[in-house]
Design a protein around this motif. Sequence first.
Motif, PDB file in Angstrom:
ATOM      1  N   VAL A 105       0.835  -1.208   0.000  1.00  0.00           N
ATOM      2  CA  VAL A 105       0.000   0.000   0.000  1.00  0.00           C
ATOM      3  C   VAL A 105       0.865   1.250   0.000  1.00  0.00           C
ATOM      4  O   VAL A 105       0.591   2.221  -0.724  1.00  0.00           O
ATOM      5  CB  VAL A 105      -0.942  -0.009   1.214  1.00  0.00           C
ATOM      6  N   TRP A 106       1.927   1.232   0.814  1.00  0.00           N
ATOM      7  CA  TRP A 106       2.769   2.421   0.946  1.00  0.00           C
ATOM      8  C   TRP A 106       3.655   2.642  -0.270  1.00  0.00           C
ATOM      9  O   TRP A 106       4.169   3.738  -0.476  1.00  0.00           O
ATOM     10  CB  TRP A 106       3.605   2.303   2.225  1.00  0.00           C
ATOM     11  N   ARG A 107       3.794   1.609  -1.091  1.00  0.00           N
ATOM     12  CA  ARG A 107       4.486   1.748  -2.387  1.00  0.00           C
ATOM     13  C   ARG A 107       3.539   2.343  -3.429  1.00  0.00           C
ATOM     14  O   ARG A 107       3.970   2.874  -4.441  1.00  0.00           O
ATOM     15  CB  ARG A 107       4.971   0.357  -2.835  1.00  0.00           C
ATOM     16  N   GLY A 108       2.232   2.245  -3.155  1.00  0.00           N
ATOM     17  CA  GLY A 108       1.238   2.796  -4.052  1.00  0.00           C
ATOM     18  C   GLY A 108       0.862   1.887  -5.197  1.00  0.00           C
ATOM     19  O   GLY A 108       0.307   2.338  -6.209  1.00  0.00           O
ATOM     20  N   THR A 109       1.119   0.580  -5.060  1.00  0.00           N
ATOM     21  CA  THR A 109       0.832  -0.353  -6.159  1.00  0.00           C
ATOM     22  C   THR A 109      -0.496  -1.077  -5.989  1.00  0.00           C
ATOM     23  O   THR A 109      -0.910  -1.813  -6.882  1.00  0.00           O
ATOM     24  CB  THR A 109       1.953  -1.407  -6.281  1.00  0.00           C
ATOM     25  N   THR A 110      -1.151  -0.902  -4.855  1.00  0.00           N
ATOM     26  CA  THR A 110      -2.407  -1.606  -4.598  1.00  0.00           C
ATOM     27  C   THR A 110      -3.183  -0.861  -3.520  1.00  0.00           C
ATOM     28  O   THR A 110      -2.621  -0.032  -2.795  1.00  0.00           O
ATOM     29  CB  THR A 110      -2.140  -3.059  -4.135  1.00  0.00           C
ATOM     30  N   ALA A 111      -4.457  -1.168  -3.417  1.00  0.00           N
ATOM     31  CA  ALA A 111      -5.283  -0.575  -2.367  1.00  0.00           C
ATOM     32  C   ALA A 111      -5.294  -1.429  -1.100  1.00  0.00           C
ATOM     33  O   ALA A 111      -5.821  -1.011  -0.069  1.00  0.00           O
ATOM     34  CB  ALA A 111      -6.721  -0.374  -2.869  1.00  0.00           C
ATOM     35  N   SER A 112      -4.719  -2.627  -1.178  1.00  0.00           N
ATOM     36  CA  SER A 112      -4.666  -3.507  -0.003  1.00  0.00           C
ATOM     37  C   SER A 112      -3.431  -4.384  -0.101  1.00  0.00           C
ATOM     38  O   SER A 112      -3.143  -4.935  -1.168  1.00  0.00           O
ATOM     39  CB  SER A 112      -5.921  -4.382   0.078  1.00  0.00           C
ATOM     40  N   GLY A 113      -2.730  -4.534   1.012  1.00  0.00           N
ATOM     41  CA  GLY A 113      -1.492  -5.304   0.989  1.00  0.00           C
ATOM     42  C   GLY A 113      -1.688  -6.803   1.014  1.00  0.00           C
ATOM     43  O   GLY A 113      -0.772  -7.550   0.712  1.00  0.00           O
ATOM     44  N   TRP A 114      -2.909  -7.242   1.378  1.00  0.00           N
ATOM     45  CA  TRP A 114      -3.153  -8.678   1.509  1.00  0.00           C
ATOM     46  C   TRP A 114      -4.633  -8.964   1.315  1.00  0.00           C
ATOM     47  O   TRP A 114      -5.472  -8.060   1.315  1.00  0.00           O
ATOM     48  CB  TRP A 114      -2.704  -9.179   2.888  1.00  0.00           C
ATOM     49  N   ASP A 115      -4.945 -10.259   1.179  1.00  0.00           N
ATOM     50  CA  ASP A 115      -6.340 -10.703   1.124  1.00  0.00           C
ATOM     51  C   ASP A 115      -6.856 -10.786   2.560  1.00  0.00           C
ATOM     52  O   ASP A 115      -6.385 -11.623   3.336  1.00  0.00           O
ATOM     53  CB  ASP A 115      -6.418 -12.072   0.451  1.00  0.00           C
ATOM     54  N   PRO A 116      -7.800  -9.930   2.959  1.00  0.00           N
ATOM     55  CA  PRO A 116      -8.277  -9.931   4.351  1.00  0.00           C
ATOM     56  C   PRO A 116      -8.781 -11.286   4.823  1.00  0.00           C
ATOM     57  O   PRO A 116      -8.573 -11.671   5.978  1.00  0.00           O
ATOM     58  CB  PRO A 116      -9.399  -8.889   4.339  1.00  0.00           C
ATOM     59  N   TYR A 117      -9.430 -12.032   3.925  1.00  0.00           N
ATOM     60  CA  TYR A 117      -9.993 -13.318   4.330  1.00  0.00           C
ATOM     61  C   TYR A 117      -8.926 -14.392   4.483  1.00  0.00           C
ATOM     62  O   TYR A 117      -9.118 -15.365   5.205  1.00  0.00           O
ATOM     63  CB  TYR A 117     -11.056 -13.760   3.319  1.00  0.00           C
ATOM     64  N   ALA A 118      -7.803 -14.216   3.809  1.00  0.00           N
ATOM     65  CA  ALA A 118      -6.730 -15.207   3.884  1.00  0.00           C
ATOM     66  C   ALA A 118      -6.002 -15.150   5.221  1.00  0.00           C
ATOM     67  O   ALA A 118      -5.548 -16.181   5.732  1.00  0.00           O
ATOM     68  CB  ALA A 118      -5.741 -15.008   2.735  1.00  0.00           C
ATOM     69  N   ILE A 119      -5.879 -13.947   5.805  1.00  0.00           N
ATOM     70  CA  ILE A 119      -5.132 -13.837   7.063  1.00  0.00           C
ATOM     71  C   ILE A 119      -5.993 -13.381   8.238  1.00  0.00           C
ATOM     72  O   ILE A 119      -5.494 -13.228   9.346  1.00  0.00           O
ATOM     73  CB  ILE A 119      -3.907 -12.912   6.912  1.00  0.00           C
ATOM     74  N   GLY A 120      -7.278 -13.155   8.002  1.00  0.00           N
ATOM     75  CA  GLY A 120      -8.154 -12.746   9.105  1.00  0.00           C
ATOM     76  C   GLY A 120      -7.856 -11.348   9.612  1.00  0.00           C
ATOM     77  O   GLY A 120      -7.891 -11.089  10.819  1.00  0.00           O
ATOM     78  N   MET A 121      -7.577 -10.440   8.681  1.00  0.00           N
ATOM     79  CA  MET A 121      -7.267  -9.067   9.062  1.00  0.00           C
ATOM     80  C   MET A 121      -7.662  -8.127   7.935  1.00  0.00           C
ATOM     81  O   MET A 121      -7.245  -8.309   6.785  1.00  0.00           O
ATOM     82  CB  MET A 121      -5.778  -8.921   9.364  1.00  0.00           C
ATOM     83  N   ALA A 122      -8.496  -7.152   8.252  1.00  0.00           N
ATOM     84  CA  ALA A 122      -8.972  -6.207   7.251  1.00  0.00           C
ATOM     85  C   ALA A 122      -7.849  -5.292   6.784  1.00  0.00           C
ATOM     86  O   ALA A 122      -6.811  -5.156   7.443  1.00  0.00           O
ATOM     87  CB  ALA A 122     -10.119  -5.377   7.817  1.00  0.00           C
ATOM     88  N   THR A 123      -8.083  -4.655   5.657  1.00  0.00           N
ATOM     89  CA  THR A 123      -7.156  -3.643   5.183  1.00  0.00           C
ATOM     90  C   THR A 123      -7.025  -2.537   6.229  1.00  0.00           C
ATOM     91  O   THR A 123      -8.037  -2.081   6.767  1.00  0.00           O
ATOM     92  CB  THR A 123      -7.683  -3.036   3.871  1.00  0.00           C
ATOM     93  N   PRO A 124      -5.819  -2.116   6.561  1.00  0.00           N
ATOM     94  CA  PRO A 124      -5.649  -1.068   7.578  1.00  0.00           C
ATOM     95  C   PRO A 124      -6.458   0.188   7.263  1.00  0.00           C
ATOM     96  O   PRO A 124      -6.568   0.594   6.111  1.00  0.00           O
ATOM     97  CB  PRO A 124      -4.143  -0.784   7.547  1.00  0.00           C
ATOM     98  N   GLN A 125      -7.007   0.772   8.297  1.00  0.00           N
ATOM     99  CA  GLN A 125      -7.870   1.942   8.169  1.00  0.00           C
ATOM    100  C   GLN A 125      -7.071   3.212   8.469  1.00  0.00           C
ATOM    101  O   GLN A 125      -6.446   3.311   9.527  1.00  0.00           O
ATOM    102  CB  GLN A 125      -9.039   1.820   9.143  1.00  0.00           C
TER     103      GLN A 125
END
Length: 352
Positions: A105-125
């Motif tokens: 996300v901080w590189r600006g290449t995506t809106a989410s760093g991971w699949d929330p359902y895969a690791i049980g953690m939502a995209t940081p707010q």
Amino acid sequence: MFVQLLDEQGVRIPSPDFDSVVAHLTAADLLGFYRDMVVVRRLDAEATALQRQGELALWPPLLGQEAAQIGSGRALRADDFVFSSYREHAVAYTRGATPVDLVRVWRGTTASGWDPYAIGMATPQVIIGAQTLHATGYAMGIRADGADSVAVAYFGDGAMSEGDVSEAMVFAASFKAPVIFFCQNNQWAISEPVTLQSTVELADRAGGFGIPAIRVDGNDVLAVLAATRTALARARAGDGPTFIEAVTYRMGPHTTADDPTRYRDPAELDTWQARDPISRLADHLRSLGALDAAADERIAAEADAAAAELRSGCLALAAPEPLEIFDHVYAEPHPVIERQRAEYARYLDGFA
């Protein structure tokens, strides 16, 4: 009550209320927590360096808050779900995020760093405190489903001044939602000290909503683990939410766009450096004979390898195609999005 199981010199402090929660832990378990904290601190330093070198747009350091995040993150089950702010890199690490996931996300290449359902953690707010409402809603769904998993909302002391947090606690208390409100009181909301925000301890506020609170030494990984497990057990038993105030300290800037020397007394930093969470656990492990020079060298090498993985993975991230921004707005095709896609495509063609 202020929960502390390791003092600043790493000496174990007996606790009738919490000893049983951590009694099963072995020296090897504690060494694992130490490794976790060393690795995430190294990852944090590497990400900070990448930002300074122009490879990341921004980075919010977690330096000093490793115990609060590792102790709580390692207490969770795989089916629990985390809703975090932008600083919980160590929590994401415990949930299974890879080093490069932390910086996408901080590189600006995506809106989410991971699949929330895969690791049980939502995209940081990034919107301060909004995740507490998301966690409470999710927890109400857990209760409706009859499951015993738990939602955990991570936020900082500054978020306690936001209406979203108060609203979330009203709903959580009223519906006995299985949610933990985990406040990392790192003493500063950017340049505003917590003493200016609140004339009482933050944990004392929870009682006004009918939510029990635990105030814990956030630089004591063992105490944080015990407090989080206690809150989890309460939620799983159907007894509703718990508020945890982890008293810690942000040793670095709020983000890499901040200069804490403009508002913070250097003596304050010196005081908190003496309470460093990693040094404290290291001292305890050495007293148990569980940490020697060879183990320290091995863990440092693991941390360096993780940092190298983060750096190489970050630099290899490819910029997305401009029109990809429309791909995941809706699950199904939507006429408004398709119109916007076409308009943006025509705009881009103007530069051909």
